[in-house]
Design a protein around this motif. Structure first.
Motif, PDB file in Angstrom:
ATOM      1  N   ALA A  87      48.189   1.473  76.342  1.00 60.92           N
ATOM      2  CA  ALA A  87      49.305   0.970  75.540  1.00 60.92           C
ATOM      3  C   ALA A  87      49.876   2.095  74.685  1.00 60.92           C
ATOM      4  O   ALA A  87      49.426   2.335  73.585  1.00 60.92           O
ATOM      5  N   GLN A  88      50.837   2.781  75.234  1.00 59.54           N
ATOM      6  CA  GLN A  88      51.531   3.806  74.471  1.00 59.54           C
ATOM      7  C   GLN A  88      52.520   3.142  73.525  1.00 59.54           C
ATOM      8  O   GLN A  88      52.838   1.970  73.687  1.00 59.54           O
ATOM      9  N   ASP A  89      52.983   3.858  72.528  1.00 58.89           N
ATOM     10  CA  ASP A  89      53.993   3.340  71.610  1.00 58.89           C
ATOM     11  C   ASP A  89      55.358   3.670  72.214  1.00 58.89           C
ATOM     12  O   ASP A  89      55.723   4.844  72.295  1.00 58.89           O
ATOM     13  N   PRO A  90      56.111   2.670  72.660  1.00 63.22           N
ATOM     14  CA  PRO A  90      57.394   2.938  73.328  1.00 63.22           C
ATOM     15  C   PRO A  90      58.352   3.775  72.487  1.00 63.22           C
ATOM     16  O   PRO A  90      59.014   4.671  73.003  1.00 63.22           O
ATOM     17  N   ARG A  91      58.424   3.490  71.189  1.00 64.94           N
ATOM     18  CA  ARG A  91      59.349   4.252  70.321  1.00 64.94           C
ATOM     19  C   ARG A  91      58.928   5.705  70.207  1.00 64.94           C
ATOM     20  O   ARG A  91      59.759   6.610  70.227  1.00 64.94           O
ATOM     21  N   ARG A  92      57.632   5.935  70.088  1.00 65.41           N
ATOM     22  CA  ARG A  92      57.135   7.309  69.995  1.00 65.41           C
ATOM     23  C   ARG A  92      57.342   8.053  71.304  1.00 65.41           C
ATOM     24  O   ARG A  92      57.663   9.234  71.306  1.00 65.41           O
ATOM     25  N   LEU A  93      57.139   7.349  72.397  1.00 63.61           N
ATOM     26  CA  LEU A  93      57.324   7.962  73.707  1.00 63.61           C
ATOM     27  C   LEU A  93      58.766   8.441  73.862  1.00 63.61           C
ATOM     28  O   LEU A  93      59.018   9.585  74.258  1.00 63.61           O
ATOM     29  N   ARG A  94      59.710   7.586  73.506  1.00 64.13           N
ATOM     30  CA  ARG A  94      61.127   7.951  73.598  1.00 64.13           C
ATOM     31  C   ARG A  94      61.456   9.079  72.618  1.00 64.13           C
ATOM     32  O   ARG A  94      62.138  10.038  72.967  1.00 64.13           O
ATOM     33  N   ARG A  95      60.957   8.962  71.397  1.00 61.56           N
ATOM     34  CA  ARG A  95      61.262   9.969  70.369  1.00 61.56           C
ATOM     35  C   ARG A  95      60.789  11.355  70.793  1.00 61.56           C
ATOM     36  O   ARG A  95      61.511  12.339  70.653  1.00 61.56           O
ATOM     37  N   GLN A  96      59.589  11.452  71.323  1.00 59.07           N
ATOM     38  CA  GLN A  96      59.065  12.753  71.740  1.00 59.07           C
ATOM     39  C   GLN A  96      59.878  13.326  72.898  1.00 59.07           C
ATOM     40  O   GLN A  96      60.095  14.526  72.976  1.00 59.07           O
ATOM     41  N   ARG A  97      60.349  12.450  73.786  1.00 61.33           N
ATOM     42  CA  ARG A  97      61.194  12.917  74.887  1.00 61.33           C
ATOM     43  C   ARG A  97      62.494  13.489  74.349  1.00 61.33           C
ATOM     44  O   ARG A  97      62.936  14.570  74.763  1.00 61.33           O
ATOM     45  N   VAL A 148      48.504  13.777  72.978  1.00 66.81           N
ATOM     46  CA  VAL A 148      48.587  12.417  73.515  1.00 66.81           C
ATOM     47  C   VAL A 148      48.623  11.402  72.366  1.00 66.81           C
ATOM     48  O   VAL A 148      49.335  10.405  72.441  1.00 66.81           O
ATOM     49  N   GLU A 149      47.887  11.679  71.305  1.00 68.14           N
ATOM     50  CA  GLU A 149      47.843  10.761  70.164  1.00 68.14           C
ATOM     51  C   GLU A 149      49.235  10.511  69.591  1.00 68.14           C
ATOM     52  O   GLU A 149      49.511   9.456  69.037  1.00 68.14           O
ATOM     53  N   ARG A 150      50.126  11.475  69.734  1.00 67.64           N
ATOM     54  CA  ARG A 150      51.497  11.339  69.229  1.00 67.64           C
ATOM     55  C   ARG A 150      52.260  10.259  70.006  1.00 67.64           C
ATOM     56  O   ARG A 150      53.244   9.732  69.506  1.00 67.64           O
ATOM     57  N   LEU A 151      51.797   9.924  71.206  1.00 63.91           N
ATOM     58  CA  LEU A 151      52.458   8.919  72.045  1.00 63.91           C
ATOM     59  C   LEU A 151      51.837   7.533  71.894  1.00 63.91           C
ATOM     60  O   LEU A 151      52.345   6.561  72.447  1.00 63.91           O
ATOM     61  N   MET A 152      50.752   7.459  71.138  1.00 66.69           N
ATOM     62  CA  MET A 152      50.022   6.207  70.980  1.00 66.69           C
ATOM     63  C   MET A 152      50.384   5.537  69.659  1.00 66.69           C
ATOM     64  O   MET A 152      50.826   6.200  68.727  1.00 66.69           O
ATOM     65  N   PRO A 153      50.165   4.224  69.571  1.00 61.68           N
ATOM     66  CA  PRO A 153      50.402   3.535  68.294  1.00 61.68           C
ATOM     67  C   PRO A 153      49.443   4.062  67.242  1.00 61.68           C
ATOM     68  O   PRO A 153      48.304   4.432  67.554  1.00 61.68           O
ATOM     69  N   ASP A 154      49.898   4.112  65.988  1.00 64.34           N
ATOM     70  CA  ASP A 154      48.966   4.528  64.934  1.00 64.34           C
ATOM     71  C   ASP A 154      47.996   3.374  64.667  1.00 64.34           C
ATOM     72  O   ASP A 154      48.209   2.244  65.087  1.00 64.34           O
ATOM     73  N   GLU A 155      46.922   3.662  63.981  1.00 62.94           N
ATOM     74  CA  GLU A 155      45.869   2.656  63.787  1.00 62.94           C
ATOM     75  C   GLU A 155      46.344   1.432  63.020  1.00 62.94           C
ATOM     76  O   GLU A 155      45.953   0.321  63.318  1.00 62.94           O
ATOM     77  N   GLN A 156      47.217   1.609  62.027  1.00 65.98           N
ATOM     78  CA  GLN A 156      47.705   0.476  61.254  1.00 65.98           C
ATOM     79  C   GLN A 156      48.554  -0.446  62.133  1.00 65.98           C
ATOM     80  O   GLN A 156      48.425  -1.650  62.073  1.00 65.98           O
ATOM     81  N   THR A 157      49.405   0.131  62.951  1.00 63.95           N
ATOM     82  CA  THR A 157      50.249  -0.666  63.843  1.00 63.95           C
ATOM     83  C   THR A 157      49.393  -1.387  64.867  1.00 63.95           C
ATOM     84  O   THR A 157      49.597  -2.567  65.137  1.00 63.95           O
ATOM     85  N   ALA A 158      48.415  -0.687  65.430  1.00 63.75           N
ATOM     86  CA  ALA A 158      47.546  -1.288  66.450  1.00 63.75           C
ATOM     87  C   ALA A 158      46.715  -2.423  65.850  1.00 63.75           C
ATOM     88  O   ALA A 158      46.511  -3.453  66.485  1.00 63.75           O
ATOM     89  N   ALA A 159      46.247  -2.268  64.625  1.00 62.26           N
ATOM     90  CA  ALA A 159      45.423  -3.296  63.974  1.00 62.26           C
ATOM     91  C   ALA A 159      46.238  -4.547  63.679  1.00 62.26           C
ATOM     92  O   ALA A 159      45.709  -5.658  63.708  1.00 62.26           O
ATOM     93  N   ALA A 160      47.509  -4.393  63.392  1.00 60.20           N
ATOM     94  CA  ALA A 160      48.372  -5.534  63.075  1.00 60.20           C
ATOM     95  C   ALA A 160      48.750  -6.336  64.309  1.00 60.20           C
ATOM     96  O   ALA A 160      49.141  -7.486  64.209  1.00 60.20           O
TER      97      ALA A 160
END
Length: 81
Positions: A11-21, A68-80
């Motif tokens: 489960a990558q973070d879609p917004r982060r994935l786009r932003r890094q691109r 790779v961590e930059r493309l993943m949800p941060d821990e706070q977002t994932a926990a919510a």
């Protein structure tokens, strides 16, 4: 005929994935071609409709010049979620 083993999707973070691109200066078609995936698949990943295999995430991270961590949800977002 041997059956292919399915790859595990993450489960990558879609917004982060786009932003890094975008930061890397690539459009979806360019990024997908360089990563060896279909542009439609990258589009679906950036919309959060499909996950990415571990290999694809690593390829995209290298392509985008980030961890790779930059493309993943941060821990706070994932926990919510």
């Amino acid at each position: 005929m041997a059956q292919a083993t399915p790859t595990r999707s993450h489960a990558q973070d879609p917004r982060r994935l786009r932003r890094q691109r975008v930061i890397a200066g690539l459009n979806q078609k360019q990024a997908a071609a360089q990563a060896g995936i279909a542009a439609s698949h990258l589009c679906r990943m950036e919309l959060g409709k499909v996950g990415a295999s571990e290999a694809t995430l690593h390829t995209l991270a290298r392509l985008y010049g980030c961890d790779v961590e930059r493309l993943m949800p941060d821990e706070q977002t994932a926990a919510a979620s």
